[in-house]
Design a protein around this motif. Structure first.
Motif, mmCIF file in Angstrom:
data_model
loop_
_atom_site.group_PDB
_atom_site.id
_atom_site.type_symbol
_atom_site.label_atom_id
_atom_site.label_comp_id
_atom_site.label_asym_id
_atom_site.label_seq_id
_atom_site.Cartn_x
_atom_site.Cartn_y
_atom_site.Cartn_z
ATOM 1 N N ASP A 42 -22.402 -26.417 -15.816
ATOM 2 C CA ASP A 42 -22.681 -26.573 -17.245
ATOM 3 C C ASP A 42 -21.960 -25.505 -18.058
ATOM 4 O OD1 ASP A 42 -23.779 -27.733 -19.515
ATOM 5 O OD2 ASP A 42 -25.717 -26.726 -19.311
ATOM 6 N N GLU A 100 -24.941 -21.769 -23.364
ATOM 7 C CA GLU A 100 -25.705 -21.687 -22.114
ATOM 8 C C GLU A 100 -26.395 -20.349 -21.904
ATOM 9 O OE1 GLU A 100 -26.838 -24.177 -19.955
ATOM 10 O OE2 GLU A 100 -25.862 -23.181 -18.278
ATOM 11 N N HIS A 123 -31.809 -23.455 -23.198
ATOM 12 C CA HIS A 123 -32.829 -22.755 -22.407
ATOM 13 C C HIS A 123 -34.007 -22.349 -23.282
ATOM 14 C CE1 HIS A 123 -29.304 -22.154 -19.750
ATOM 15 N NE2 HIS A 123 -30.207 -22.313 -18.809
ATOM 16 N N CYS A 142 -26.193 -28.136 -21.637
ATOM 17 C CA CYS A 142 -25.577 -27.589 -22.845
ATOM 18 C C CYS A 142 -24.379 -28.450 -23.225
ATOM 19 C CB CYS A 142 -25.161 -26.139 -22.584
ATOM 20 S SG CYS A 142 -24.551 -25.292 -24.035
ATOM 21 N N HIS A 304 -35.263 -23.860 -16.645
ATOM 22 C CA HIS A 304 -35.817 -25.157 -17.056
ATOM 23 C C HIS A 304 -36.998 -25.508 -16.160
ATOM 24 C CE1 HIS A 304 -32.015 -25.498 -19.201
ATOM 25 N NE2 HIS A 304 -31.430 -25.146 -18.070
HETATM 26 MN MN MN Z 1 -27.375 -25.592 -18.587
#
Ligand code: MN
Ligand code: AMP
Length: 341
Positions: A42, A100, A123, A142, A304
């Motif tokens: 990501d 991110e 986040h 993201c 997460h």
């Molecule tokens: Mn991410």
């Protein structure tokens, strides 16, 4: 800007923030992009998609990361553009785009403070450290947010941009396993495939690029795996000696944590990696509503619901027990609401 002002701005209207990001991007020329240390798909995908979009607008772009990308990402377009450095002091830029990262410290890059920062992140717990802050915890990656910015900038979706957006989504959803996947996720992937992305090649490139050393490491880790909480919790332990014995580096651990979740009974996995300086890096993954982010929060980390982590000082024996206790609680809580496939 005070934290409250930034928060108000973020809460005002997501579309409004995206519009403001576009205005600032169009008004500025030299950009520095960065993301978190030990980059994952990501962070790489978000940064490179953004870089290609800024190229298309005729901007000057540099990408600076604290650590190199995992080896198998090197074949993706533009990876050689990423400069590796622990400080951005001396880099001239009109704006910094940080993707991110829930706080600036996550970049592992010094010299970012005091600049005009655009903060794009998904986040929970983002510290709103930017002049502009777009935080959307509902984004599966993201890269979904970066896609939206690129669309709002009216930059056409090229093969390179589509590849990196797809990379971000494919990896951050745990190959479409995590619980934060929405119609938007598939809509963006559909557009990426229309732009030329080959999903089979992406999946092979990301997940089927192991070295023989990594296969050995997987074998060693799973062989030594412990089960707790009547088989609902898997515990993996690794130190530098184990890596060396398999001819692996830290990067080779990526993705290994997901393997225990393929056992039906296992609801969560914790992976303890003891570094040579004694620090313990803790990664966690879970299924459905088992919330490992809350566990990470309790130890100063984040992430997460289904993927979270933190680092604590060792020795491992001192921290192992309390962490396992919290995970068992999280499993008991999460199992109350388990959806049917
Ligand atoms: Mn991410
Ligand atoms: P990892 O296990 O390193 O792949 O991390 C899983 C998720 O947790 C990613 O979304 C990370 O960004 C997040 N995470 C890991 N470590 C930390 C930390 N120390 N602080 C905040 N978030 C973290």
């Amino acid at each position: 800007m005070s934290e409250t002002a930034a928060r108000k701005r973020q809460q005002s209207h997501a579309r409004g923030v995206v519009g403001e990001i576009c205005d600032e991007v169009l008004a500025r020329q030299r950009f520095l992009l960065t993301s978190h240390a030990r980059p994952d798909g990501d962070s790489i995908g978000s940064q490179l998609a953004m870089a290609y979009a800024l190229d298309a607008l005729g901007k000057d772009v540099r990408i600076l990361n604290a650590d190199p990308a995992p080896d198998h990402y090197r074949e993706f377009p533009g990876l050689d553009r990423i400069e590796i450095a622990s400080t951005a002091a001396g880099v001239d830029a009109d704006a910094l785009i940080v993707m991110e990262c829930s706080d600036l410290g996550r970049t592992g890059v010094a010299g970012l403070e005091g600049r005009f920062i655009i903060n794009i992140d998904h986040h929970v717990g983002n510290r709103m450290y930017g002049a502009l802050n777009w935080f959307d915890e509902s984004a599966a990656a993201c890269g979904e947010m970066v896609f939206e910015v690129i669309q709002a900038l009216r930059v056409p979706l090229t093969y390179e941009i589509a590849t990196h957006i797809y990379l971000a989504i494919l990896t951050d959803t745990g190959s479409f396993h995590h619980s934060n996947i929405t119609p938007r996720t598939f809509d963006i992937c559909r557009q990426a495939v229309e732009a030329g992305v080959n999903p089979a090649a992406m999946a092979r490139g990301v997940f089927d690029s192991n070295s023989f050393g990594k296969l050995k490491l997987i074998g060693a880790l799973l062989d030594a795996m412990e089960l707790a909480d009547e088989g609902r919790l898997a515990v993996l332990d690794m130190d530098d000696a184990m890596l060396a014995a398999c001819g692996c580096t830290y990067n080779d651990t990526e993705g290994v944590i997901n393997l225990p979740l393929t056992a039906r009974e296992i609801q969560a996995v914790v992976f303890f990696k003891v570094a040579s300086n004694g620090d313990v890096r803790v990664s966690m993954r879970s299924k459905y509503d088992v919330d490992v982010r809350l566990v990470a929060n309790g130890f100063g980390g984040g992430g997460h619901k289904n993927a979270a982590g933190f680092t604590v000082p060792g020795p491992l024996e001192a921290v192992r027990g309390p962490i396992l206790d919290r995970l068992v609680e999280a499993i008991a809580h999460g199992l109350q609401t388990r959806p049917v496939p």
